[in-house]
Write a protein that holds these residues in place. Structure first.
Motif, PDB file in Angstrom:
ATOM      1  N   THR A 127       0.788  -1.340  -0.007  1.00  0.00           N
ATOM      2  CA  THR A 127      -0.183   0.027   0.091  1.00  0.00           C
ATOM      3  C   THR A 127       0.729   1.363  -0.010  1.00  0.00           C
ATOM      4  O   THR A 127       0.679   2.277  -0.759  1.00  0.00           O
ATOM      5  CB  THR A 127      -0.986   0.111   1.159  1.00  0.00           C
ATOM      6  N   ALA A 128       1.867   1.396   0.847  1.00  0.00           N
ATOM      7  CA  ALA A 128       2.780   2.351   1.096  1.00  0.00           C
ATOM      8  C   ALA A 128       3.556   2.732  -0.416  1.00  0.00           C
ATOM      9  O   ALA A 128       3.455   3.628  -0.865  1.00  0.00           O
ATOM     10  CB  ALA A 128       3.947   2.021   1.988  1.00  0.00           C
ATOM     11  N   THR A 185       2.495   2.000  -3.389  1.00  0.00           N
ATOM     12  CA  THR A 185       1.302   2.414  -4.351  1.00  0.00           C
ATOM     13  C   THR A 185       0.974   3.744  -4.052  1.00  0.00           C
ATOM     14  O   THR A 185       0.917   4.463  -5.003  1.00  0.00           O
ATOM     15  CB  THR A 185       0.123   1.404  -4.177  1.00  0.00           C
ATOM     16  N   GLN A 186       1.162   4.250  -2.900  1.00  0.00           N
ATOM     17  CA  GLN A 186       0.900   5.612  -2.531  1.00  0.00           C
ATOM     18  C   GLN A 186       2.245   6.426  -2.840  1.00  0.00           C
ATOM     19  O   GLN A 186       1.913   7.779  -2.802  1.00  0.00           O
ATOM     20  CB  GLN A 186       0.663   5.830  -1.109  1.00  0.00           C
ATOM     21  N   MET A 229       0.423   7.444   5.344  1.00  0.00           N
ATOM     22  CA  MET A 229      -0.121   7.494   4.151  1.00  0.00           C
ATOM     23  C   MET A 229      -1.244   8.408   4.388  1.00  0.00           C
ATOM     24  O   MET A 229      -1.718   8.741   5.521  1.00  0.00           O
ATOM     25  CB  MET A 229      -0.764   6.117   3.723  1.00  0.00           C
ATOM     26  N   ASP A 230      -1.936   8.509   3.219  1.00  0.00           N
ATOM     27  CA  ASP A 230      -3.464   9.221   3.287  1.00  0.00           C
ATOM     28  C   ASP A 230      -4.246   8.278   3.635  1.00  0.00           C
ATOM     29  O   ASP A 230      -4.436   7.351   2.982  1.00  0.00           O
ATOM     30  CB  ASP A 230      -3.645   9.980   1.812  1.00  0.00           C
ATOM     31  N   GLY A 257      -4.226   5.813   5.843  1.00  0.00           N
ATOM     32  CA  GLY A 257      -3.366   4.607   5.927  1.00  0.00           C
ATOM     33  C   GLY A 257      -4.117   3.585   6.233  1.00  0.00           C
ATOM     34  O   GLY A 257      -4.470   2.548   5.329  1.00  0.00           O
ATOM     35  N   LYS A 313      -6.551   2.376   3.325  1.00  0.00           N
ATOM     36  CA  LYS A 313      -6.046   1.976   2.082  1.00  0.00           C
ATOM     37  C   LYS A 313      -5.432   0.732   2.319  1.00  0.00           C
ATOM     38  O   LYS A 313      -5.459  -0.080   1.134  1.00  0.00           O
ATOM     39  CB  LYS A 313      -5.017   3.330   1.727  1.00  0.00           C
ATOM     40  N   PRO A 352       2.829  10.930   0.135  1.00  0.00           N
ATOM     41  CA  PRO A 352       1.912  11.958   0.675  1.00  0.00           C
ATOM     42  C   PRO A 352       2.551  12.673   1.797  1.00  0.00           C
ATOM     43  O   PRO A 352       1.757  13.660   2.309  1.00  0.00           O
ATOM     44  CB  PRO A 352       0.783  11.286   1.022  1.00  0.00           C
TER      45      PRO A 352
END
Length: 769
Positions: free
Chosen positions: A394-395, A397-398, A459-460, A462, A465, A669
């Motif tokens: 996920t991180a 991808t962000q 993350m936005d 987190g 997501k 982010p």
């Protein structure tokens, strides 16, 4: 001559009077008249057709047709038989040996007009239509005679043609046999569940007694389960028992309304279900076969096949399972688990899923089906740090990269005061410190809790997501969703509102964890995990699984996550997997219960060809492992089991390399997570270490470690390791070690990310490393 004469001038034409408009009544009468004519014509045609069919359709030989309806289940080759349904466990008995309460209960439950109808019940059919439309399902539209005909003479085809044939045969049968004969044949033929056909087999299967000795409450139960043998079997769980109780009360109430029993008898019997004794399961379900047949049945049900079709439809079901993978799973468990720990308390769940297809190739349920019907490969448990690769995906991808750094010191404190600590005590008693800036690879390699909590917070949205990424990778939500299927179709304690989702409190099945890792192995493309590949019914092919993958992450992100997990195997807590002798990636994990006791230990990993998850739990899945097992770390028995399973699975399979890491680096982010030093461009990363690791997990311990002793951390390098990814923070300095040589279990405990956190740490963030 007299008379009136027309006045001079041109003749005047008289206008015709307009017709009065037809009234709505007139129009309605006209429509009704022509509708009646059309209805009569259609009725005459239908009656003629029905009469023709009635004269031409003959009652077939029931024995010949009925014996062909057994369903068979095969391995993925479509030839090697795994087992079968509808084994025809039936002993026919005379109507006089059937309790009157049983016959009355079945009539009250299934066909209240049985003794007065002509084999079909038009009112019942209409009632069924209205009940279905309103969501009710207490009584179907088919009479007992129709059900008997369908089971004994017809197949399970769902068509109007079959329904017409069923009605005609029902009419013919009721002219040839008395109601007593029809009811006797029906009760000797119908399926009650648990492999039991007929009331005698059902009485033994549910109550370990003969049918003639059944009491009122037991009769009402058997009449209830007829409606849906799977749903109303109390052995299938609390929800099933609750559903049975509702159906049971309906049957008793119907019997009272029909004056078959008194209201007082019904009320007394309805207070509770009868006791269900322990029943010895058929030996044909021994070993893993019973678990396989149960899993296949559940998937067939999800695909729309009814229990009648499964047990009496003559299906040929080809599964995804291979004999090689099934044997590898069981043999791997037997080889690697500690000696002296039986299946009754120690449960090892194993699942192997093929990347790119989602095919479940093998599993181990934890014990023989005859000992327990609970399948731990499906039931699952808290996954601990095996969830962290999902956070990393996920991180990346962000916009973060493997080079980016996160907080490695303990504790990590949220603005609201919530604290998360690393394992161990550290110099201040608050958990081990790894430095303020540890890169993502080192954080995963050493399973640093604070770094992954920092990663989630950076993350936005987190947790939300991370939750969404987990679903896309193959983790089902807490409520079934066709977009995110799995085996089972739900997870537990899995919420996007969980701030500490990254630490793995969610309870997920090994099957679904294996499929999520298979998504990474497949370049970020998820395939739906499944166990049924093809179904053929007596009329020909009826279902074939259509493989389709969906993107969960980019191929570059998947390559980077794979690379990080390869370092877990090469340098971190998964070093036991090095003995597989081929490229492998994986992650260890442990989790604690609400008493701060270690309750599960995991290793999940994969080669490019196969992903396998291994879970160790005890008792009901939440019982204490630390102080009970010789070692409770994911790096020990779970990793050894994984290696043993995969060694057998990969036999005669050519090794394949993973793709090189892409080092994605997007627009992160949040600032403040950049590498502490720029990478050195002259060094090329190697997918495997060039040196033999200094320590590998120990052999099976010969003695149990004292639960009061805290194992000491491994020694750390004195200077930071600066390479292509920048400088990694040094491993924390060790605390003094006892003078005597540590036991094998203590040496295994020395793996820094696999040590137990002090009891002062809140259980709900899990001791998940």
């Amino acid at each position: 001559m007299s008379g009136k004469r027309r006045a001079a001038g041109p003749a005047v034409k008289k206008k015709a009077e307009p017709k009065p408009p037809r009234s709505w009544k007139s129009r309605l009468l006209s429509v009704a008249k022509w509708g009646l004519v059309a209805g009569i014509v259609m009725s005459l045609i239908a009656a003629g057709g029905f009469y023709f069919l009635y004269r031409t359709i003959e009652i077939p030989d029931p024995n010949k047709d009925f014996q062909t309806q057994t369903s068979f289940v095969y391995y993925s080759d479509g030839k090697s038989e795994l087992g079968s349904y509808a084994t025809q466990n039936r002993v026919s008995i005379n109507s006089n040996d059937m309790p009157q309460h049983l016959k009355d209960a079945v009539v009250a439950a299934e066909n209240q007009s049985f003794y007065s109808d002509k084999g079909i019940d038009p009112k019942g059919i209409l009632r069924a239509v209205f009940n279905n439309a309103s969501g009710e399902s207490t009584q179907g539209g088919s009479t007992i005679t129709q059900q008997y005909v369908k089971i004994l003479y017809l197949n399970q085809e769902r068509s109007y043609t079959r329904k017409i044939k069923e009605a005609i045969l029902a009419l013919k049968l009721q002219r040839k046999q008395s109601k007593t004969e029809i009811l006797e044949g029906y009760l000797n033929t119908i399926y009650f569940g648990r492999g039991a056909y007929g009331v005698q087999a059902a009485a033994q299967a549910f109550f370990a007694t003969d049918a003639k000795d059944l009491n009122l409450r037991e009769c009402a139960v058997l009449a209830s389960v007829l409606n849906n043998p799977t749903r109303f079997d109390p052995d299938n769980g609390r929800d099933n028992k609750r559903a049975l109780k509702g159906r049971y009360e309906y049957v008793l109430d119907s019997m009272a309304k029909l004056d078959m029993i008194t209201v007082e008898q019904a009320d007394k019997a309805a207070r509770r279900l009868p006791p269900f004794p322990e029943i010895e399961v058929e030996s044909t379900y021994g070993g893993q076969k019973g678990h396989i047949l149960t899993m296949v049945r559940q998937e067939l049900n999800r695909l729309g096949y009814t229990d009648d079709q499964i047990d009496g439809g003559g299906l040929e079901v080809t599964t995804t399972l291979t004999k090689k993978a099934m044997e590898a799973a069981e043999a791997g468990v037997v080889e690697a688990r500690p000696e002296g720990f039986g299946d009754k308390q120690l449960h090892v769940g194993v699942a192997s899923v093929e990347p790119g297809t989602g095919a479940l190739r093998g599993f181990y349920a934890g014990q023989d089906y005859l000992d327990s019907q609970l399948n731990w490969a499906v039931a699952g448990g808290m996954v601990g740090s095996t969830f962290k690769p999902i956070t990393l995906a996920t991180a990346l991808t962000q916009g973060y990269s493997l080079r980016d750094t996160f907080e490695g010191n303990s504790p990590y404190e949220f603005p609201d005061g919530l604290q998360v600590r690393n394992e161990g005590s550290g110099s201040d008693g608050l958990g081990n410190d790894y430095g303020t800036s540890v890169n993502a690879i080192y954080a995963l390699e050493q399973s640093i809790n604070t770094a992954f909590v920092d990663m989630s917070a950076a993350m936005d949205d987190g947790p939300e997501k991370i939750y969404a990424m987990a679903e896309k990778m193959g983790i089902p939500p807490m409520e079934s969703d066709q977009e995110f299927p799995g085996i089972p179709t739900t997870s537990r304690d899995f919420s996007e509102d969980d701030t500490l989702l990254t630490l793995g409190k969610a309870r997920i099945s090994p099957i679904n964890m294996a499929n999520a890792y298979a998504t990474v192995a497949n370049g970020g493309q998820r395939a739906d995990v499944h166990v049924v590949e093809k179904v053929v019914d007596p009329n020909g092919p009826d279902y074939t699984y259509k493989n389709a993958t969906r993107k969960a992450m980019s191929e570059d992100v998947a390559s980077d996550v794979s690379y990080a997990m390869q370092q877990v195997v090469a340098n971190g807590t998964g070093r036991a997997a090095l003995s597989l002798g081929r490229p492998a990636a994986g992650k260890t994990g442990t989790a604690t219960n609400d008493k701060d006791q270690v309750s599960s230990a995991w290793f999940v990993g994969y080669t490019p060809q196969l992903a396998t998850a291994v879970m160790y739990v005890r008792g009901d899945g939440d019982d204490q492992l630390d102080g009970w097992l010789p070692s409770y770390f994911g790096a020990d028995y779970p990793a050894d089991t994984w290696t043993a399973v995969m060694r057998a699975d990969m036999l005669d399979v050519e090794p394949e390399d993973f793709p090189e890491p892409a080092y994605v680096d997007g627009d992160a982010p949040q600032d403040g997570h950049a590498p502490t030093l720029p990478p050195k461009p002259t060094r090329k990363p190697s997918p495997t270490p060039s040196e033999t690791p200094s320590e590998t997990p120990s052999e099976t311990p010969t003695e149990e470690p004292s639960p009061t002793e805290e194992p000491s951390p491994t020694a750390s390098p004195t200077e930071p390791d600066c390479g292509l990814l920048g400088c990694e923070s040094p491993t924390p300095s060790p605390t003094p070690s006892p003078s005597e040589s540590p036991s094998p279990a203590a040496r295994a405990a020395a793996l820094p990310s696999e040590r137990r956190t002090p009891a002062s740490i809140a259980w709900w963030w899990g001791l998940l490393w």
